[in-house]
Design an enzyme around this catalytic site. Sequence first.
Site, PDB file in Angstrom:
ATOM      1  N   THR A  93       7.289   2.612   3.850  1.00  0.00           N
ATOM      2  CA  THR A  93       8.442   1.923   3.150  1.00  0.00           C
ATOM      3  C   THR A  93       7.937   1.837   1.558  1.00  0.00           C
ATOM      4  O   THR A  93       8.499   2.016   0.726  1.00  0.00           O
ATOM      5  CB  THR A  93       8.407   0.390   3.411  1.00  0.00           C
ATOM      6  OG1 THR A  93       8.967   0.385   4.619  1.00  0.00           O
ATOM      7  CG2 THR A  93       9.553  -0.215   2.518  1.00  0.00           C
ATOM      8  N   CYS A  94       6.594   1.573   1.406  1.00  0.00           N
ATOM      9  CA  CYS A  94       5.970   1.707   0.090  1.00  0.00           C
ATOM     10  C   CYS A  94       5.970   3.153  -0.489  1.00  0.00           C
ATOM     11  O   CYS A  94       6.350   3.350  -1.729  1.00  0.00           O
ATOM     12  CB  CYS A  94       4.689   1.333   0.092  1.00  0.00           C
ATOM     13  SG  CYS A  94       4.269  -0.435   0.536  1.00  0.00           S
ATOM     14  N   ALA A  95       5.727   4.136   0.256  1.00  0.00           N
ATOM     15  CA  ALA A  95       5.871   5.337  -0.177  1.00  0.00           C
ATOM     16  C   ALA A  95       7.488   5.839  -0.437  1.00  0.00           C
ATOM     17  O   ALA A  95       7.857   6.481  -1.309  1.00  0.00           O
ATOM     18  CB  ALA A  95       5.592   6.498   0.863  1.00  0.00           C
ATOM     19  N   SER A 117       0.912  -1.439   0.140  1.00  0.00           N
ATOM     20  CA  SER A 117      -0.063   0.076   0.061  1.00  0.00           C
ATOM     21  C   SER A 117       0.810   1.187  -0.107  1.00  0.00           C
ATOM     22  O   SER A 117       1.864   1.309   0.885  1.00  0.00           O
ATOM     23  CB  SER A 117      -0.763   0.157   1.006  1.00  0.00           C
ATOM     24  OG  SER A 117      -1.502   1.153   1.402  1.00  0.00           O
TER      25      SER A 117
END
Length: 165
Positions: free
Chosen positions: A59-61, A54
């Site tokens: 971390t995804c950002a 997501s």
Amino acid sequence: MSNVTLGGDPITVSGTLPQPGDTAPDFTLTTQGLEDVTLGNWAGKRKILNIVPSVDTPTCATSTRKFNEEASSLDNTVVLVISADLPFAAGRFCGAEGLKDVITLSSFRNYSFQQDYGVAIQDSPLAGLTARAVVVLDEDNKVLHSELVGDIKDEPDYEKALSVL
């Protein structure tokens, strides 16, 4: 089936991650505009598939920002950020962050992507989301690099992913 972890706790992931030399499976995913697209939409281009649980997680950002930075300097290459997020959430994130060199796609209508790319989380609080992975494809959709990140909280190996391009 593969096993990854979330902060050291095991998570079961089903499907098989495409490996270097394989032809990537086609997919149907949904854009921010709610249009369905396939791998063929980027025919003739190199593709970085940045698969994340997501964009609303740190971390995804970070990985989305990092690939956005790198994408602007790569010729004939698109970065596709793929998650189970609703298209609206991914669009809101990129708009707020000013990210213009990535394309967000959602598997929310087409769960088969998660199975076909070996990133379908089967258990844990993240069940239904995608595991963190990077798959790099050439212009003919041959896999040049793939990585299923061992712990979902960790970032992918950007250098290895980008070095094959």
